[in-house]
Design a protein around this motif. Sequence first.
Motif, PDB file in Angstrom:
ATOM      1  N   ARG A  39      53.380  97.298 -23.140  1.00 46.16           N
ATOM      2  CA  ARG A  39      54.238  97.136 -24.319  1.00 46.16           C
ATOM      3  C   ARG A  39      54.659  98.498 -24.871  1.00 46.16           C
ATOM      4  O   ARG A  39      55.813  98.679 -25.261  1.00 46.16           O
ATOM      5  CB  ARG A  39      53.515  96.327 -25.390  1.00 46.16           C
ATOM      6  CG  ARG A  39      54.383  96.070 -26.622  1.00 46.16           C
ATOM      7  CD  ARG A  39      53.770  95.075 -27.569  1.00 46.16           C
ATOM      8  NE  ARG A  39      52.462  95.465 -28.034  1.00 46.16           N
ATOM      9  CZ  ARG A  39      51.326  94.890 -27.665  1.00 46.16           C
ATOM     10  NH1 ARG A  39      51.329  93.885 -26.803  1.00 46.16           N
ATOM     11  NH2 ARG A  39      50.176  95.310 -28.154  1.00 46.16           N
ATOM     12  N   TYR A  87      40.234  89.609 -26.820  1.00 42.41           N
ATOM     13  CA  TYR A  87      39.605  88.641 -25.928  1.00 42.41           C
ATOM     14  C   TYR A  87      39.201  87.418 -26.752  1.00 42.41           C
ATOM     15  O   TYR A  87      38.860  87.542 -27.937  1.00 42.41           O
ATOM     16  CB  TYR A  87      38.372  89.255 -25.266  1.00 42.41           C
ATOM     17  CG  TYR A  87      38.673  90.322 -24.245  1.00 42.41           C
ATOM     18  CD1 TYR A  87      39.334  90.025 -23.055  1.00 42.41           C
ATOM     19  CD2 TYR A  87      38.289  91.649 -24.467  1.00 42.41           C
ATOM     20  CE1 TYR A  87      39.597  91.022 -22.110  1.00 42.41           C
ATOM     21  CE2 TYR A  87      38.546  92.643 -23.527  1.00 42.41           C
ATOM     22  CZ  TYR A  87      39.207  92.312 -22.363  1.00 42.41           C
ATOM     23  OH  TYR A  87      39.476  93.298 -21.439  1.00 42.41           O
ATOM     24  N   GLN A  99      48.940  97.040 -31.822  1.00 45.82           N
ATOM     25  CA  GLN A  99      49.162  95.596 -31.714  1.00 45.82           C
ATOM     26  C   GLN A  99      48.303  95.095 -30.554  1.00 45.82           C
ATOM     27  O   GLN A  99      48.685  95.202 -29.393  1.00 45.82           O
ATOM     28  CB  GLN A  99      50.636  95.289 -31.470  1.00 45.82           C
ATOM     29  CG  GLN A  99      51.534  95.665 -32.636  1.00 45.82           C
ATOM     30  CD  GLN A  99      52.999  95.537 -32.301  1.00 45.82           C
ATOM     31  OE1 GLN A  99      53.375  95.023 -31.241  1.00 45.82           O
ATOM     32  NE2 GLN A  99      53.851  96.024 -33.188  1.00 45.82           N
ATOM     33  N   VAL A 100      47.145  94.590 -30.868  1.00 44.63           N
ATOM     34  CA  VAL A 100      46.168  94.234 -29.837  1.00 44.63           C
ATOM     35  C   VAL A 100      46.063  92.723 -29.722  1.00 44.63           C
ATOM     36  O   VAL A 100      46.341  91.983 -30.665  1.00 44.63           O
ATOM     37  CB  VAL A 100      44.783  94.854 -30.137  1.00 44.63           C
ATOM     38  CG1 VAL A 100      44.896  96.360 -30.312  1.00 44.63           C
ATOM     39  CG2 VAL A 100      44.155  94.220 -31.360  1.00 44.63           C
ATOM     40  N   GLU A 101      45.669  92.275 -28.537  1.00 42.44           N
ATOM     41  CA  GLU A 101      45.430  90.861 -28.264  1.00 42.44           C
ATOM     42  C   GLU A 101      43.955  90.722 -27.887  1.00 42.44           C
ATOM     43  O   GLU A 101      43.538  91.095 -26.796  1.00 42.44           O
ATOM     44  CB  GLU A 101      46.335  90.386 -27.124  1.00 42.44           C
ATOM     45  CG  GLU A 101      47.818  90.558 -27.422  1.00 42.44           C
ATOM     46  CD  GLU A 101      48.696  90.374 -26.204  1.00 42.44           C
ATOM     47  OE1 GLU A 101      48.165  89.969 -25.143  1.00 42.44           O
ATOM     48  OE2 GLU A 101      49.898  90.657 -26.295  1.00 42.44           O
ATOM     49  N   TRP A 120      39.461  94.124 -26.661  1.00 44.08           N
ATOM     50  CA  TRP A 120      40.789  93.678 -26.226  1.00 44.08           C
ATOM     51  C   TRP A 120      41.149  94.375 -24.924  1.00 44.08           C
ATOM     52  O   TRP A 120      40.677  95.470 -24.643  1.00 44.08           O
ATOM     53  CB  TRP A 120      41.844  94.001 -27.305  1.00 44.08           C
ATOM     54  CG  TRP A 120      41.869  95.458 -27.687  1.00 44.08           C
ATOM     55  CD1 TRP A 120      42.361  96.511 -26.958  1.00 44.08           C
ATOM     56  CD2 TRP A 120      41.341  96.029 -28.899  1.00 44.08           C
ATOM     57  NE1 TRP A 120      42.185  97.691 -27.634  1.00 44.08           N
ATOM     58  CE2 TRP A 120      41.581  97.431 -28.820  1.00 44.08           C
ATOM     59  CE3 TRP A 120      40.738  95.498 -30.037  1.00 44.08           C
ATOM     60  CZ2 TRP A 120      41.195  98.299 -29.852  1.00 44.08           C
ATOM     61  CZ3 TRP A 120      40.361  96.378 -31.051  1.00 44.08           C
ATOM     62  CH2 TRP A 120      40.592  97.743 -30.951  1.00 44.08           C
TER      63      TRP A 120
END
Length: 236
Positions: A25, A107, A103-105, A17
């Motif tokens: 954030r 790839y 809180q990761v987004e 990520w």
Amino acid sequence: MKFPVLAITLDLDDTLWPFAPIGARIDQVLYDWMREHSPATAAMYPVAAMRELRERSFHDNPQLHHDLSALRRLTLREALENSGADLALLEPAYEAFYAARNQVEFYPDALDALARISAKVPVAALSNGNADLQRIGLAHHFSFQLGSREHGAAKPAASIFHAACDRLGVPPAHVLHVGDHVDMDVVGAMQAGLRGCWINRVEHTWNHPSLQPDLQFDTLTGLADWLDADASVPNA
């Protein structure tokens, strides 16, 4: 290139990520938390000032560079003390930070590729950061997680790579380390006797004068495809 891979050590931030959105954030979450729980701290340390304090703490405490959680607590303590706030707020403030940090987004390719890779060979998370795979929900893909704080030294120190190989029960020459950073991940691993795979998502130029990565892909899917095509990998 084909060679035996019996286990993989895998970097987390900027490999599974991107970290930049997390960092932004975190800054805003902490500021909003301080506005609610310690307005004097928020007034003295808006986002830019808190970031400057954190960077100064990092610069002034090289003995803690392997322990980003300790550095974060040090920064929060100084902000609370300087603003006359109650130090009982330190741990609740840290928890607000840590919840946001995890809180990761991912790839777009990361989750599917990780599942494919971990089905092929044992995978250990090896990171200088302080992400928590249990909180994120990825722990089931990993044999274990080894961070620089737990180990006592950060990548590219050879000892952290060797500690991971020892726990995996696999000689370094048959372990592939996968990560985004030229020096901390790929060069560090190769100098420790591991194979090195560079995940170069943003078209950086390889800049080491003498070493070249054993493998290079622009997504983690490329590595999963390589493992699927490599008959020397267990379960292939």
